[in-house]
Motif scaffolding. Structure first.
Motif, PDB file in Angstrom:
ATOM      1  N   GLY A 181       0.798  -1.212   0.000  1.00  0.00           N
ATOM      2  CA  GLY A 181       0.000   0.000   0.000  1.00  0.00           C
ATOM      3  C   GLY A 181       0.830   1.260   0.000  1.00  0.00           C
ATOM      4  O   GLY A 181       2.065   1.240  -0.068  1.00  0.00           O
ATOM      5  N   ARG A 222       0.512   5.785   1.285  1.00  0.00           N
ATOM      6  CA  ARG A 222      -0.253   6.826   1.968  1.00  0.00           C
ATOM      7  C   ARG A 222       0.334   8.192   1.646  1.00  0.00           C
ATOM      8  O   ARG A 222       1.542   8.329   1.427  1.00  0.00           O
ATOM      9  CB  ARG A 222      -0.293   6.609   3.470  1.00  0.00           C
ATOM     10  CG  ARG A 222       1.046   6.564   4.169  1.00  0.00           C
ATOM     11  CD  ARG A 222       0.838   6.531   5.685  1.00  0.00           C
ATOM     12  NE  ARG A 222       1.937   5.899   6.385  1.00  0.00           N
ATOM     13  CZ  ARG A 222       2.109   5.956   7.698  1.00  0.00           C
ATOM     14  NH1 ARG A 222       1.254   6.615   8.439  1.00  0.00           N
ATOM     15  NH2 ARG A 222       3.115   5.351   8.269  1.00  0.00           N
ATOM     16  N   TRP A 275      -4.413  10.520   3.502  1.00  0.00           N
ATOM     17  CA  TRP A 275      -5.233   9.434   2.960  1.00  0.00           C
ATOM     18  C   TRP A 275      -4.336   8.235   2.681  1.00  0.00           C
ATOM     19  O   TRP A 275      -3.115   8.358   2.621  1.00  0.00           O
ATOM     20  CB  TRP A 275      -6.009   9.846   1.708  1.00  0.00           C
ATOM     21  CG  TRP A 275      -5.226  10.494   0.596  1.00  0.00           C
ATOM     22  CD1 TRP A 275      -5.101  11.830   0.349  1.00  0.00           C
ATOM     23  CD2 TRP A 275      -4.476   9.840  -0.445  1.00  0.00           C
ATOM     24  NE1 TRP A 275      -4.311  12.047  -0.745  1.00  0.00           N
ATOM     25  CE2 TRP A 275      -3.932  10.848  -1.266  1.00  0.00           C
ATOM     26  CE3 TRP A 275      -4.224   8.507  -0.765  1.00  0.00           C
ATOM     27  CZ2 TRP A 275      -3.129  10.567  -2.379  1.00  0.00           C
ATOM     28  CZ3 TRP A 275      -3.427   8.222  -1.866  1.00  0.00           C
ATOM     29  CH2 TRP A 275      -2.901   9.243  -2.662  1.00  0.00           C
ATOM     30  N   GLN A 276      -4.958   7.062   2.534  1.00  0.00           N
ATOM     31  CA  GLN A 276      -4.238   5.821   2.308  1.00  0.00           C
ATOM     32  C   GLN A 276      -4.873   5.027   1.174  1.00  0.00           C
ATOM     33  O   GLN A 276      -6.041   5.230   0.836  1.00  0.00           O
ATOM     34  CB  GLN A 276      -4.228   4.961   3.578  1.00  0.00           C
ATOM     35  CG  GLN A 276      -3.429   5.551   4.717  1.00  0.00           C
ATOM     36  CD  GLN A 276      -3.448   4.655   5.941  1.00  0.00           C
ATOM     37  OE1 GLN A 276      -4.361   4.717   6.775  1.00  0.00           O
ATOM     38  NE2 GLN A 276      -2.438   3.814   6.057  1.00  0.00           N
ATOM     39  N   THR A 277      -4.101   4.122   0.603  1.00  0.00           N
ATOM     40  CA  THR A 277      -4.600   3.229  -0.434  1.00  0.00           C
ATOM     41  C   THR A 277      -3.924   1.869  -0.278  1.00  0.00           C
ATOM     42  O   THR A 277      -2.751   1.803   0.102  1.00  0.00           O
ATOM     43  CB  THR A 277      -4.328   3.780  -1.847  1.00  0.00           C
ATOM     44  OG1 THR A 277      -4.754   2.816  -2.834  1.00  0.00           O
ATOM     45  CG2 THR A 277      -2.846   4.052  -2.060  1.00  0.00           C
ATOM     46  N   GLU A 291      -3.217   0.078  -2.773  1.00  0.00           N
ATOM     47  CA  GLU A 291      -2.422  -0.114  -3.988  1.00  0.00           C
ATOM     48  C   GLU A 291      -0.975   0.297  -3.770  1.00  0.00           C
ATOM     49  O   GLU A 291      -0.679   1.232  -3.015  1.00  0.00           O
ATOM     50  CB  GLU A 291      -3.025   0.687  -5.143  1.00  0.00           C
ATOM     51  CG  GLU A 291      -4.424   0.264  -5.535  1.00  0.00           C
ATOM     52  CD  GLU A 291      -4.797   0.772  -6.913  1.00  0.00           C
ATOM     53  OE1 GLU A 291      -4.053   0.495  -7.869  1.00  0.00           O
ATOM     54  OE2 GLU A 291      -5.826   1.454  -7.027  1.00  0.00           O
ATOM     55  N   TRP A 335       1.316   2.229  -4.968  1.00  0.00           N
ATOM     56  CA  TRP A 335       1.623   3.391  -5.781  1.00  0.00           C
ATOM     57  C   TRP A 335       2.938   4.021  -5.363  1.00  0.00           C
ATOM     58  O   TRP A 335       3.285   4.042  -4.183  1.00  0.00           O
ATOM     59  CB  TRP A 335       0.536   4.453  -5.609  1.00  0.00           C
ATOM     60  CG  TRP A 335      -0.775   4.129  -6.222  1.00  0.00           C
ATOM     61  CD1 TRP A 335      -1.052   3.122  -7.107  1.00  0.00           C
ATOM     62  CD2 TRP A 335      -2.011   4.822  -6.011  1.00  0.00           C
ATOM     63  NE1 TRP A 335      -2.370   3.149  -7.467  1.00  0.00           N
ATOM     64  CE2 TRP A 335      -2.989   4.172  -6.809  1.00  0.00           C
ATOM     65  CE3 TRP A 335      -2.381   5.908  -5.235  1.00  0.00           C
ATOM     66  CZ2 TRP A 335      -4.311   4.592  -6.843  1.00  0.00           C
ATOM     67  CZ3 TRP A 335      -3.699   6.334  -5.273  1.00  0.00           C
ATOM     68  CH2 TRP A 335      -4.656   5.687  -6.066  1.00  0.00           C
ATOM     69  N   GLY A 383      -6.741  11.073  -3.199  1.00  0.00           N
ATOM     70  CA  GLY A 383      -6.308   9.781  -3.721  1.00  0.00           C
ATOM     71  C   GLY A 383      -7.192   9.195  -4.802  1.00  0.00           C
ATOM     72  O   GLY A 383      -6.953   8.067  -5.253  1.00  0.00           O
ATOM     73  N   SER A 384      -8.218   9.911  -5.245  1.00  0.00           N
ATOM     74  CA  SER A 384      -9.082   9.380  -6.301  1.00  0.00           C
ATOM     75  C   SER A 384      -8.353   9.376  -7.640  1.00  0.00           C
ATOM     76  O   SER A 384      -7.569  10.279  -7.943  1.00  0.00           O
ATOM     77  CB  SER A 384     -10.365  10.202  -6.404  1.00  0.00           C
ATOM     78  OG  SER A 384     -10.074  11.550  -6.735  1.00  0.00           O
TER      79      SER A 384
END
Length: 286
Positions: A129, A131, A142-144, A146, A148, A176-177
Motif C-alpha cells: 500500500g 499513503r 489518505w491511504q490506499t 495499492e 503506488w 487519492g481518487s
C-alpha cells in the motif's frame, strides 16, 4: 567539484565559494530559503549526512548525521524530507531547514521517488500500500492498498502522477481518487498545467493532462532522458553525447537544439541560460 560542492557564477562559471566533503559523495542537492542542501553518503555506503550552507557565501549552517544509508531527498515548506535507513530499517524523516532539527519520522515507510505535490508526499508502506502525508507534520492525509509510487506532479500540486500495476495514472493529491489511467509505463514524468511529458525508449511522448490521451511525440536519436519544461519549450536529452532536442511544449514542433546531451543528466534552465552536463563538465548556453 571533487570532494565537495561549489557555487559558480552563472554568467562566467567562476567559483564564488566551495565546500569540502571528505570521503563523501553527493546523491541529492536542493536550494531553498537561501540555503543549499546536500544529502551525501560515506564512501563505505554505511552512513549519510544532510548539510546546509548559506547560498550567498557558503557558510556551513548545520549538519545532521543520518544513522544509515539515505538515497533520496525533497525540500518544501521549510522541511527537508529524506528517505532514510537508520539501523537499516525503512523510514522517512523530515528535518527543519531552519536548524536541521528532526520534525517527524515515519517508520515502515519508503519514499520511492520523493516529491511534493502541494505539500503532500506519497510514501510506500510496509508490507503493502501507500499513503499521502503532510510534509510539515508527517500526518497521514489518505491511504490506499495499492502499491503506488509518485513519478511526478503538476505545478499546482493538485495531483500526483503515479506508477502502478498496469502503467501510469493521474491521482488527485488531496484525496487519492484516480483521474485517469494509461497503459504507458514511465520511470518519471514532467508536467505543466495542461500536458504530461514522459520519456519512452527513443521518444518523448506528450499526453493530455485531463484525459491521459496521447497528443504527440518527438523522436530522439538515442535513448530518451527526463525532459525539462521551461519558457514554453521542452528540452529532451538523449543517449550519451547525442544532440539535445528543443521543441515547442504545446505542439512538439522542433525549434532548435543540437548541443551534446546525456540522458542521465537532465538539463537546467535558469536566468535565460541553458546548462548541460555529462557528469564531468558543465556547459552554459545563452
Amino acid at each position: 567539484m571533487a570532494g565537495g560542492l561549489a557555487a559558480l557564477d552563472p554568467a562566467t562559471g567562476a567559483v564564488r565559494w566551495s565546500a569540502r566533503l571528505v570521503r563523501r559523495g553527493i546523491s541529492r542537492m536542493a536550494v531553498a530559503e537561501g540555503k543549499v542542501l546536500a544529502l551525501s553518503y560515506t564512501c563505505d555506503g554505511q552512513g549519510s549526512f544532510l548539510d546546509a550552507w548559506s547560498a550567498v557565501d557558503g557558510e556551513r549552517l548545520w549538519e545532521v548525521a543520518i544513522g544509515g544509508p539515505a538515497q533520496d531527498m525533497v525540500v518544501d515548506r521549510g522541511i527537508a524530507v529524506v528517505d532514510t535507513r537508520p539501523d537499516f530499517t525503512l523510514s522517512t524523516t523530515g528535518y527543519r531547514l531552519a536548524d536541521g532539527g528532526r520534525a517527524w519520522r515515519l517508520t515502515g515507510t519508503r519514499g520511492d521517488g520523493l516529491l511534493s505535490a502541494g505539500g503532500r508526499l506519497l510514501l510506500r508502506t510496509s508490507p503493502a500500500g501507500a499513503r499521502a502525508v503532510d510534509i510539515v507534520t508527517g500526518s497521514t492525509m489518505w491511504q490506499t492498498p495499492e502499491n503506488w509510487y509518485a513519478v511526478g506532479s503538476d505545478p499546482a500540486g493538485s495531483r500526483f502522477y503515479i506508477s502502478a500495476a498496469g502503467g501510469l495514472a493521474a491521482v488527485n493529491a488531496g484525496n487519492g481518487s484516480v483521474i485517469w489511467r494509461s497503459a504507458l509505463p514511465s520511470p518519471g514524468v514532467t508536467a505543466d498545467e495542461k500536458r504530461v511529458y514522459l520519456p519512452r525508449n527513443r521518444s518523448v511522448l506528450c499526453l493530455d493532462a485531463d484525459t491521459g490521451r496521447k497528443l504527440w511525440s518527438v523522436h530522439l536519436p538515442d535513448g530518451a532522458g527526463q525532459p525539462v519544461r521551461a519558457g514554453g519549450l521542452l528540452f529532451s536529452p538523449s543517449g550519451i553525447q547525442s544532440p539535445l532536442s528543443i521543441a515547442d511544449a504545446v505542439t512538439g514542433r522542433a525549434v532548435g537544439g543540437g548541443m551534446p546531451s546525456d540522458q542521465h543528466y537532465p538539463p537546467a534552465v535558469a536566468g535565460g541560460r541553458l546548462f548541460l552536463t555529462d557528469g564531468d563538465r558543465l556547459r552554459a548556453y545563452f
